[in-house]
Design an enzyme around this catalytic site. Structure first.
Site: not given
Length: 212
Positions: A90, A35, A181, A86
């Site tokens: 964010h 991510d 990540h 995603h």
């Protein structure tokens, strides 16, 4: 530290076509996911490591980062990894209206489509925040939510040795989706140890099947 999230006990009962918490388990497949990228410093070394081990993964990209580093996003796709959505910036989804949430999603989908030609991409909500209205809207739009079943906790910024010890106490299982990540060096440090260990145990590292 238990890498398997407690909410998984509820989420795993949802139909896989709506919300995916595990991938196909045949051939001891394991699904690495990253991510928050693409990151100008950390994504390329991860791609190099994956290529070294002939491993594939899934990258859930932030739209703003795609705009800043389009060459990295194109490299991810060119090397056979899956591109996921995603959100664009964010944000904390719980602070946004449903309309604002889906504008974040659609804005990023347009950027991803420019790279791989796919109209729709699997979505992973920022911080894993889910709500019933969001899930219902995704179902109506036939947009699959791609979650995870195993949390590496690389975002915790704990020492790699501590995280490796926790992972060793809770071994991965075939079909698991591993959350990582690519916005720090920690995932690279972990995977330099974990990938050889997992391969020796017979796991094959694959990208998640692209949602239809």
């Amino acid at each position: 530290m238990n890498p398997r999230p407690r909410r998984l006990k509820v989420l795993q009962w949802m139909p896989n076509a709506w919300l995916t918490t595990a991938g196909p388990a045949q051939e001891r497949s394991l699904y690495l996911t990253f991510d928050d990228g693409p990151h100008p410093e950390h994504t390329a070394p991860l791609l190099d490591l994956l290529a070294e081990h002939d491993a594939k993964a899934s990258f859930f990209l932030i739209g703003q980062q795609i705009e800043r580093h389009p060459e990295l996003a194109r490299r991810i796709a060119a090397e056979g990894h899956m591109l996921g959505n995603h959100s664009f910036s964010h944000p904390r989804f719980e602070t946004l209206s449903l309309r604002e949430q889906f504008e974040e999603i659609r804005r990023t989908d347009r950027l991803l489509t420019e790279i791989n030609g796919r109209e729709r991409h699997g979505f992973r909500p920022p911080r894993g925040v889910l709500s019933l209205p969001m899930i219902a809207r995704c179902i109506r739009e036939r947009r699959r939510i791609l979650y995870w079943s195993y949390d590496s906790m690389d975002y915790s910024r704990r020492p790699a040795t501590e995280l490796l010890d926790a992972i060793g106490r809770h071994p991965v299982r075939a079909g698991e989706i591993v959350l990582m990540h690519d916005d720090s060096r920690l995932s690279l440090d972990l995977l330099r140890d974990l990938i050889p260990r997992w391969k020796a145990a017979g796991f094959i590292l694959r990208a998640l099947p692209s949602p239809g």
